[in-house]
Design a protein around this motif. Sequence first.
Motif, PDB file in Angstrom:
ATOM      1  N   THR A 298      66.329 100.182   4.378  1.00 33.47           N
ATOM      2  CA  THR A 298      67.218 100.918   3.480  1.00 33.47           C
ATOM      3  C   THR A 298      68.027 101.967   4.228  1.00 33.47           C
ATOM      4  OG1 THR A 298      65.719 100.571   1.623  1.00 33.47           O
ATOM      5  CG2 THR A 298      67.318 102.346   1.395  1.00 33.47           C
ATOM      6  N   ILE A 299      67.448 102.643   5.190  1.00 34.73           N
ATOM      7  CA  ILE A 299      68.174 103.711   5.887  1.00 34.73           C
ATOM      8  C   ILE A 299      68.875 103.221   7.153  1.00 34.73           C
ATOM      9  CG2 ILE A 299      66.645 105.478   4.954  1.00 34.73           C
ATOM     10  CD1 ILE A 299      65.413 105.728   7.770  1.00 34.73           C
ATOM     11  N   ALA A 300      68.675 101.958   7.532  1.00 35.59           N
ATOM     12  CA  ALA A 300      69.191 101.434   8.799  1.00 35.59           C
ATOM     13  C   ALA A 300      70.692 101.159   8.756  1.00 35.59           C
ATOM     14  CB  ALA A 300      68.420 100.188   9.201  1.00 35.59           C
ATOM     15  N   HIS A 301      71.466 102.206   8.570  1.00 36.77           N
ATOM     16  CA  HIS A 301      72.928 102.117   8.603  1.00 36.77           C
ATOM     17  C   HIS A 301      73.440 103.494   9.008  1.00 36.77           C
ATOM     18  CE1 HIS A 301      77.067 101.853   7.267  1.00 36.77           C
ATOM     19  NE2 HIS A 301      76.913 100.537   7.291  1.00 36.77           N
ATOM     20  N   PRO A 302      74.414 103.552   9.905  1.00 41.45           N
ATOM     21  CA  PRO A 302      74.894 104.859  10.371  1.00 41.45           C
ATOM     22  C   PRO A 302      75.335 105.814   9.252  1.00 41.45           C
ATOM     23  CG  PRO A 302      75.814 103.108  11.724  1.00 41.45           C
ATOM     24  CD  PRO A 302      75.077 102.442  10.583  1.00 41.45           C
ATOM     25  N   THR A 303      76.011 105.295   8.240  1.00 43.74           N
ATOM     26  CA  THR A 303      76.465 106.157   7.141  1.00 43.74           C
ATOM     27  C   THR A 303      75.280 106.661   6.331  1.00 43.74           C
ATOM     28  OG1 THR A 303      78.570 104.980   7.036  1.00 43.74           O
ATOM     29  CG2 THR A 303      77.946 106.286   5.098  1.00 43.74           C
ATOM     30  N   ARG A 304      74.303 105.817   6.085  1.00 44.44           N
ATOM     31  CA  ARG A 304      73.126 106.239   5.319  1.00 44.44           C
ATOM     32  C   ARG A 304      72.329 107.285   6.089  1.00 44.44           C
ATOM     33  NH1 ARG A 304      71.318 100.299   3.159  1.00 44.44           N
ATOM     34  NH2 ARG A 304      73.246  99.894   2.046  1.00 44.44           N
TER      35      ARG A 304
ATOM     36  N   GLN B 205      85.528 107.351  -0.206  1.00 38.96           N
ATOM     37  CA  GLN B 205      84.676 107.648  -1.356  1.00 38.96           C
ATOM     38  C   GLN B 205      83.936 106.415  -1.855  1.00 38.96           C
ATOM     39  OE1 GLN B 205      85.401 106.837  -4.912  1.00 38.96           O
ATOM     40  NE2 GLN B 205      83.436 107.736  -5.441  1.00 38.96           N
ATOM     41  N   SER B 206      84.596 105.269  -1.864  1.00 38.50           N
ATOM     42  CA  SER B 206      83.944 104.045  -2.352  1.00 38.50           C
ATOM     43  C   SER B 206      82.775 103.641  -1.451  1.00 38.50           C
ATOM     44  CB  SER B 206      84.956 102.895  -2.452  1.00 38.50           C
ATOM     45  OG  SER B 206      85.501 102.600  -1.176  1.00 38.50           O
ATOM     46  N   VAL B 207      82.909 103.852  -0.154  1.00 37.47           N
ATOM     47  CA  VAL B 207      81.842 103.522   0.794  1.00 37.47           C
ATOM     48  C   VAL B 207      80.656 104.456   0.584  1.00 37.47           C
ATOM     49  CG1 VAL B 207      81.229 103.459   3.251  1.00 37.47           C
ATOM     50  CG2 VAL B 207      83.439 102.554   2.494  1.00 37.47           C
ATOM     51  N   ILE B 208      80.939 105.752   0.450  1.00 32.82           N
ATOM     52  CA  ILE B 208      79.871 106.737   0.223  1.00 32.82           C
ATOM     53  C   ILE B 208      79.164 106.442  -1.093  1.00 32.82           C
ATOM     54  CG2 ILE B 208      79.383 109.178  -0.239  1.00 32.82           C
ATOM     55  CD1 ILE B 208      79.910 108.582   2.723  1.00 32.82           C
ATOM     56  N   SER B 209      79.922 106.177  -2.149  1.00 34.00           N
ATOM     57  CA  SER B 209      79.328 105.874  -3.452  1.00 34.00           C
ATOM     58  C   SER B 209      78.418 104.655  -3.377  1.00 34.00           C
ATOM     59  CB  SER B 209      80.422 105.638  -4.496  1.00 34.00           C
ATOM     60  OG  SER B 209      81.105 106.842  -4.750  1.00 34.00           O
ATOM     61  N   HIS B 210      78.847 103.633  -2.656  1.00 32.60           N
ATOM     62  CA  HIS B 210      78.039 102.418  -2.489  1.00 32.60           C
ATOM     63  C   HIS B 210      76.703 102.752  -1.832  1.00 32.60           C
ATOM     64  CE1 HIS B 210      76.852  98.369  -1.340  1.00 32.60           C
ATOM     65  NE2 HIS B 210      76.717  98.818  -0.102  1.00 32.60           N
ATOM     66  N   HIS B 211      76.740 103.513  -0.748  1.00 28.23           N
ATOM     67  CA  HIS B 211      75.511 103.857  -0.028  1.00 28.23           C
ATOM     68  C   HIS B 211      74.605 104.764  -0.861  1.00 28.23           C
ATOM     69  CE1 HIS B 211      76.372 101.778   3.659  1.00 28.23           C
ATOM     70  NE2 HIS B 211      77.538 102.362   3.771  1.00 28.23           N
TER      71      HIS B 211
ATOM     72  N   LYS C 256      66.877 102.392  -4.600  1.00 31.38           N
ATOM     73  CA  LYS C 256      65.677 102.069  -3.825  1.00 31.38           C
ATOM     74  C   LYS C 256      64.709 103.247  -3.745  1.00 31.38           C
ATOM     75  CE  LYS C 256      67.781  98.297  -1.420  1.00 31.38           C
ATOM     76  NZ  LYS C 256      68.284  97.734  -0.166  1.00 31.38           N
ATOM     77  N   GLY C 257      65.026 104.325  -4.488  1.00 29.10           N
ATOM     78  CA  GLY C 257      64.091 105.428  -4.636  1.00 29.10           C
ATOM     79  C   GLY C 257      64.105 106.487  -3.555  1.00 29.10           C
ATOM     80  N   LEU C 258      65.145 106.519  -2.723  1.00 25.14           N
ATOM     81  CA  LEU C 258      65.201 107.520  -1.660  1.00 25.14           C
ATOM     82  C   LEU C 258      65.959 108.780  -2.053  1.00 25.14           C
ATOM     83  CD1 LEU C 258      65.811 105.265   1.463  1.00 25.14           C
ATOM     84  CD2 LEU C 258      63.654 105.942   0.410  1.00 25.14           C
ATOM     85  N   LEU C 259      66.839 108.664  -3.054  1.00 23.78           N
ATOM     86  CA  LEU C 259      67.641 109.806  -3.492  1.00 23.78           C
ATOM     87  C   LEU C 259      67.418 110.092  -4.972  1.00 23.78           C
ATOM     88  CD1 LEU C 259      71.158 109.048  -1.911  1.00 23.78           C
ATOM     89  CD2 LEU C 259      69.290 110.411  -0.952  1.00 23.78           C
ATOM     90  N   LEU C 260      67.681 111.334  -5.330  1.00 20.40           N
ATOM     91  CA  LEU C 260      67.712 111.764  -6.723  1.00 20.40           C
ATOM     92  C   LEU C 260      69.153 112.111  -7.067  1.00 20.40           C
ATOM     93  CD1 LEU C 260      64.666 114.221  -6.649  1.00 20.40           C
ATOM     94  CD2 LEU C 260      64.711 111.900  -7.602  1.00 20.40           C
ATOM     95  N   SER C 261      69.493 112.047  -8.340  1.00 24.80           N
ATOM     96  CA  SER C 261      70.829 112.482  -8.763  1.00 24.80           C
ATOM     97  C   SER C 261      70.707 113.199 -10.096  1.00 24.80           C
ATOM     98  CB  SER C 261      71.780 111.290  -8.885  1.00 24.80           C
ATOM     99  OG  SER C 261      71.400 110.464  -9.960  1.00 24.80           O
ATOM    100  N   ARG C 262      71.662 114.088 -10.303  1.00 22.46           N
ATOM    101  CA  ARG C 262      71.750 114.762 -11.600  1.00 22.46           C
ATOM    102  C   ARG C 262      73.217 114.947 -11.927  1.00 22.46           C
ATOM    103  NH1 ARG C 262      72.573 120.403 -11.739  1.00 22.46           N
ATOM    104  NH2 ARG C 262      72.819 121.260  -9.635  1.00 22.46           N
ATOM    105  N   ARG C 263      73.524 114.781 -13.203  1.00 21.99           N
ATOM    106  CA  ARG C 263      74.915 114.871 -13.657  1.00 21.99           C
ATOM    107  C   ARG C 263      75.142 116.233 -14.316  1.00 21.99           C
ATOM    108  NH1 ARG C 263      79.038 111.515 -14.404  1.00 21.99           N
ATOM    109  NH2 ARG C 263      77.821 109.644 -13.933  1.00 21.99           N
ATOM    110  N   VAL C 264      76.248 116.864 -13.919  1.00 20.52           N
ATOM    111  CA  VAL C 264      76.695 118.102 -14.541  1.00 20.52           C
ATOM    112  C   VAL C 264      78.160 117.873 -14.903  1.00 20.52           C
ATOM    113  CG1 VAL C 264      77.081 120.576 -14.280  1.00 20.52           C
ATOM    114  CG2 VAL C 264      75.110 119.509 -13.151  1.00 20.52           C
ATOM    115  N   GLY C 265      78.412 117.628 -16.181  1.00 19.59           N
ATOM    116  CA  GLY C 265      79.764 117.286 -16.610  1.00 19.59           C
ATOM    117  C   GLY C 265      80.181 115.966 -15.980  1.00 19.59           C
ATOM    118  N   THR C 266      81.282 115.995 -15.240  1.00 25.94           N
ATOM    119  CA  THR C 266      81.751 114.774 -14.573  1.00 25.94           C
ATOM    120  C   THR C 266      81.232 114.664 -13.140  1.00 25.94           C
ATOM    121  OG1 THR C 266      83.764 115.903 -13.853  1.00 25.94           O
ATOM    122  CG2 THR C 266      83.872 114.679 -15.941  1.00 25.94           C
TER     123      THR C 266
END
Length: 104
Positions: A23-29, A55-61, A68-78
């Motif tokens: 999952t992490i084996a990519h330079p951008t990740r 932005q599309s590349v970052i969003s994909h990663h 895959k459970g490595l990151l968390l996210s939270r939404r604040v407005g948009t």
Amino acid sequence: MKAESTNGIEKEKWERFAFILKTIAHPTRLAIIELLAVQNEMRVNEITETLGVEQSVISHHLLNMKMKGLLLSRRVGTNVYYSLKEKKLTTIIECVEKCNCNFS
């Protein structure tokens, strides 16, 4: 169901390790992980600007690592803020940095 073992080593454990490494084996990740370790939490556009990647590349990663459970996210407005679910992921990067392997 008991996990298969080879010489006392559990197959499930090695499969979990391989899953994380794949999952992490990519330079951008790897860059995202290192960045979030320092910044704690960032929006997609902040990560995009900092890394200089589309932005599309970052969003994909980000989505891949979140699913895959490595990151968390939270939404604040948009805005969606991302953070590491497990900060110990940076230990993997530190170990690789210290590795005296040939890279050509």
